[in-house]
Design an enzyme around this catalytic site. Structure first.
Site, PDB file in Angstrom:
ATOM      1  N   ASP B  54      33.904  42.151  39.313  1.00 52.07           N
ATOM      2  CA  ASP B  54      34.607  41.028  39.843  1.00 52.07           C
ATOM      3  C   ASP B  54      35.703  40.566  38.772  1.00 52.07           C
ATOM      4  O   ASP B  54      35.549  39.925  37.697  1.00 52.07           O
ATOM      5  CB  ASP B  54      34.084  39.664  40.160  1.00 52.07           C
ATOM      6  CG  ASP B  54      34.754  38.747  41.232  1.00 52.07           C
ATOM      7  OD1 ASP B  54      35.811  38.691  40.834  1.00 52.07           O
ATOM      8  OD2 ASP B  54      34.238  38.295  41.866  1.00 52.07           O
ATOM      9  N   SER B  98      38.184  37.291  46.065  1.00 47.06           N
ATOM     10  CA  SER B  98      37.293  38.184  46.183  1.00 47.06           C
ATOM     11  C   SER B  98      36.784  38.224  47.652  1.00 47.06           C
ATOM     12  O   SER B  98      36.194  39.156  47.935  1.00 47.06           O
ATOM     13  CB  SER B  98      36.042  37.555  45.201  1.00 47.06           C
ATOM     14  OG  SER B  98      36.483  37.598  43.825  1.00 47.06           O
ATOM     15  N   ASP B 313      34.990  37.527  36.155  1.00 43.80           N
ATOM     16  CA  ASP B 313      36.154  36.923  36.908  1.00 43.80           C
ATOM     17  C   ASP B 313      36.221  35.345  36.281  1.00 43.80           C
ATOM     18  O   ASP B 313      37.172  34.648  35.967  1.00 43.80           O
ATOM     19  CB  ASP B 313      35.883  36.761  38.336  1.00 43.80           C
ATOM     20  CG  ASP B 313      36.861  35.720  39.011  1.00 43.80           C
ATOM     21  OD1 ASP B 313      38.029  36.344  39.193  1.00 43.80           O
ATOM     22  OD2 ASP B 313      36.542  34.914  39.684  1.00 43.80           O
ATOM     23  N   HIS B 470      44.252  35.077  39.075  1.00 43.59           N
ATOM     24  CA  HIS B 470      44.127  36.557  39.454  1.00 43.59           C
ATOM     25  C   HIS B 470      45.527  37.370  39.432  1.00 43.59           C
ATOM     26  O   HIS B 470      46.358  36.752  39.341  1.00 43.59           O
ATOM     27  CB  HIS B 470      43.792  36.969  40.748  1.00 43.59           C
ATOM     28  CG  HIS B 470      42.311  36.491  41.090  1.00 43.59           C
ATOM     29  ND1 HIS B 470      41.781  36.467  42.216  1.00 43.59           N
ATOM     30  CD2 HIS B 470      41.232  35.790  40.346  1.00 43.59           C
ATOM     31  CE1 HIS B 470      40.761  35.805  42.524  1.00 43.59           C
ATOM     32  NE2 HIS B 470      40.421  35.452  41.179  1.00 43.59           N
TER      33      HIS B 470
HETATM   34 ZN   LIG Z   1      38.288  34.490  40.842  1.00 45.66          ZN
END
Ligand SMILES: [Zn+2]
Lengths: 268, 506
Positions: B54, B98, B313, B470
């Site tokens: 992730d 995600s 992440d 992100h």
């Molecule tokens: Zn994230």
């Protein structure tokens, strides 16, 4: 049903991420490294080209009965700790002084930074009394954020129940100091001077009352400068309501994990 | 299980790639379509492992290589023979989350940020209040219908967006308590497309299985408000329930199906794992046991496994490269271990990321002194020792070609800087830049880092945000094993579903 990846430019507006830079700096800390296992590190030093790779042996993991990884002292005993609210003025490396309030009773500790609207609440862990469950409340965001064990443990003075109860230094640092003959009286309490033995201790001096387990003043010096904290007000027992669960204190605030909050404010 | 090389002979594709219309028609048809495909020809792959890092963008993989095995070392990812770029935009966003990306990869259907395995007709949380579109069939549902064992393993809560997209459907990722019910075969909300149910569900997230009035094995309260203890209900539905590493390592095949919940919330970061009260398995241990159980229990129809390293992440969002790179290293080791444990002639192994992060490896940091092909005339003391990892994390050192001296690289104001940086996030310094080696003010959770090599150092960021964001650029897709030859070129993330579906003959 769509089967492609066409994008729709007219999507919903993304929520702007909060401009507040979240730095949990309401405490003064020293760094205590969490060791990277040496065997794991060396096992990864491979430059063996495109040959097939061997199966790695799983590394040993800590078991419930093996808690040496959590090296927290048992002292001081929490059950007998007097309830109090201690208001300090903290001067950080010559920067503007800030107010720091330590609330404490036998089961909970709270660090409050009234100016920033942030607060960390600690609750003694129900299964392992050396540990803490901790929550960060952010007034401007209206959130109560659960911190993971590893999050809190990054700050040595918040890593365990015994440490967080002191509000700015660790038990290990405190016990490394030596008492002198000097005493001072304030707020009807006598405080004895504790001083560092060598020149390498970051915590240089603490004026300490062992019965209340509270400091009148402390000073630490490291490469980045000096931090000093001086008691301004002492109330016994702790101010009413200050040690309530933050979720009860702010029922209208949202409660979520710190990690999830980061994801959320980032992704809108 | 046999240990095999990571490099089986490439095979020719056995399926032609259908046009978009044909694909849409296939997706619209019912589950038995998969059976038809199986009858036509024997599938290339009996099993598949889908690894998702992730937030593991390309800069994260490159930095993890230097961090883990050195500048010239090879991650297991680097040794995988097939590689592609995957586009990550969602139906409503250039930079995706995600929920949308995992939904796309596991259903083949693009959707909106926040949505779990529903099509793009479903806006997040149905804010228009016009109802949702239909659920999109997941690869796990197809696999179950084809008689495969199915398992989902993650370091996040098992009800978090990426794992949930495998077995649940919903218009918003936050409905985690509902996703837990969608996996419970005896509940009215159960996802019937799972037929007999998930054979393995492992990760964090006990709180989603427990009422708020109840306390779990590690002393933390639940987050349900319906008075239920789903741990007991899963057990009543014939699941074996385990909650710590010791129990996990002792699991035998006869105990499937298994629900394993190691933490109240997300599992600890690998860097912090030793602190866990009950003991958590590493991602390597999670992966190997999952493969062992699925392989031992499966018949000729094989198995399908998701393995997510979900906290790369989270560490990036917090502006802490060290933890993000440790998590990436763990994923790489899990890929390595799993690839050696399975028969790659009948198993497809894919590794990708759902999206990237605004994380850069910039500047011109020199390699470690002993790796330089020349001997500088002089160097700063800080450059005298240190591994590639140190050179990656530390302030960047440059060679002055005129003098032959190695000195810390400096910005326009003469202040050194690190090679690892974030475009935005909590690592932004509100005051003027200072030498990172003296920068104590912005550590991970109040820690005072000793410098940029400290695990709790937060790299500098440009735009001040509470949370780093992100990245929207393409990410890598790596493949090895049966059917992996389709990993090539630049793919939409929805096509990753097709790569797996075709290999498995679903
Ligand atoms: Zn994230």
């Amino acid at each position: 049903m769509r089967s492609d990846s066409e994008s729709q430019p007219e999507g919903p507006p993304r929520r702007g991420a909060a401009a507040v830079v979240l730095t949990v700096v309401i405490t003064v800390v020293i760094w205590r490294a969490l060791e990277v296992p040496g065997d794991a590190a060396s096992a990864l030093q491979r430059t063996d080209g495109l040959t097939a790779l061997e199966t790695l042996e799983p590394r040993a993991t800590p078991r419930l009965s093996e808690t040496q990884a959590f090296s927290s002292p048992a002292w001081p005993g929490a059950a007998s700790r007097p309830s109090l609210s201690a208001t300090y003025l903290r001067s950080v490396r010559g920067a503007v002084d800030e107010v720091f309030v330590l609330h404490r009773d036998a089961a909970r500790v709270s660090w409050q930074s009234p100016d920033s609207g942030r607060r960390v609440d600690f609750e003694q862990h129900g299964l392992d009394p050396r540990r803490v469950l901790s929550q960060l409340s952010v007034r401007d965001e209206g959130v109560v954020l659960d911190l993971a064990l590893g999050d809190a443990a990054s700050d040595p003075s918040a890593a365990s129940w015994a440490d967080c109860s002191l509000g700015g230094f660790t038990v290990q640092e405190l016990t490394a100091l030596r008492p002198t003959e000097a005493t001072r009286e304030a707020f009807g309490v006598e405080f004895r001077e504790l001083r560092a033995v060598g020149e390498h201790e970051a915590l240089r001096e603490v004026w300490w009352n062992a019965e209340l387990e509270v400091a009148l003043e402390w000073r630490r010096v490291d490469a980045s400068g000096e931090v000093r904290q001086v008691l301004q007000d002492l109330q016994r027992p702790a101010r009413a309501g200050e040690l309530r669960d933050p979720v009860e204190r702010h029922p209208e605030w949202r409660r979520l994990d710190f990690a999830d909050w980061l994801d959320e404010v980032s992704e809108g | 299980m046999l240990a095999r090389s990571l490099h089986p002979a490439p095979k020719s594709p056995r399926f032609s790639i259908p046009g978009r219309l044909g694909l849409t028609a296939w997706l619209a048809c019912a589950l038995p379509c998969g059976s038809f495909a199986q009858e036509a020809t024997r599938p290339e792959a009996r099993n598949a492992i889908f690894f998702v890092g992730d937030g593991m963008g390309i800069s994260t993989v490159t930095a993890a290589r230097v961090f883990s095995v050195g500048v010239d070392g090879q991650l297991a990812l680097d040794t995988m023979p097939f590689h592609a770029l995957s586009r990550t935009a969602s139906s409503d966003s250039i930079t995706a989350d995600s929920a949308a990306t995992m939904s796309a990869m596991i259903t083949g259907v693009s959707t909106n940020n926040g949505v779990i395995s529903m099509g793009a007709e479903s806006e997040p949380a149905d804010f228009n209040m016009d109802g949702d579109g239909p659920p999109a069939t997941t690869l796990f549902e197809l696999a179950k219908a084809a008689g495969k064992r199915i398992g989902v393993v993650t370091t996040t809560r098992v009800t978090h967006a990426t794992p949930a997209a495998c077995y649940a459907h919903g218009n918003h990722r936050d409905a985690e308590n509902d996703f837990a019910l969608q996996a419970l075969p005896t509940d009215a909300s159960y996802n019937p497309a799972l037929l007999g149910g998930l054979d393995l569900l492992a990760g964090g997230g006990r709180r989603q299985f427990l009422d708020a009035s109840m306390t779990d094995e590690e002393g933390e309260a639940g987050r349900r408000s319906d008075g239920r203890d789903l741990r007991a209900e899963f057990q009543a539905a014939n699941y074996e329930y385990v909650w710590n590493a010791e129990q996990w390592s002792a699991l035998g095949v006869e105990q499937l199906p298994v629900l394993a919940l190691f933490n109240s919330s997300h599992m600890e970061y690998e860097h912090d794992r030793a602190l866990d009260l009950g003991g958590e398995p590493s991602l390597v241990e999670l992966t190997l046991k999952a493969v062992e159980l699925l392989e031992a229990s499966a018949d000729d129809n094989g198995w399908l496994l998701l393995v997510e390293a979900g906290r790369i992440d989270h560490a990036h969002h917090g502006g802490n490269a060290f933890r993000a790179l440790r998590e990436t290293e763990q994923l790489d080791r899990a890929v390595e271990a799993a690839s050696a444990a399975v028969n790659l002639e009948e198993t497809l192994v894919l590794v990708t990321a759902d999206h990237s992060h605004g994380f850069v490896l910039a500047g011109y940091p020199l390699r470690p002194l002993e790796e330089l092909p020349y001997k500088p005339r002089d160097w700063d003391e800080g450059f005298a020792t240190g591994s590639a990892r140190d050179r990656l994390l530390d302030v960047a050192y440059h060679l002055n070609a005129r003098t032959g001296e190695v000195r810390a690289a400096r910005d326009a104001n003469g202040v050194p800087y690190t090679a690892l940086l974030y475009a935005s996030g909590p690592g932004s310094r509100t005051a003027a830049r200072v030498d990172p080696r003296e920068d104590k003010a912005n550590g991970w959770f109040g820690a005072e880092p000793t410098g940029p090599r400290d695990p709790n150092y937060r790299q500098e960021a440009h735009v001040p945000l509470s949370s780093e964001t992100h990245g929207g650029e393409d990410v890598s897709l790596y493949g090895v094993g049966a059917g992996s030859h389709r990993v090539r070129g630049t793919l939409s993330n929805t096509e990753i579903f097709q790569v797996m579906r075709r290999a498995l003959g679903l």
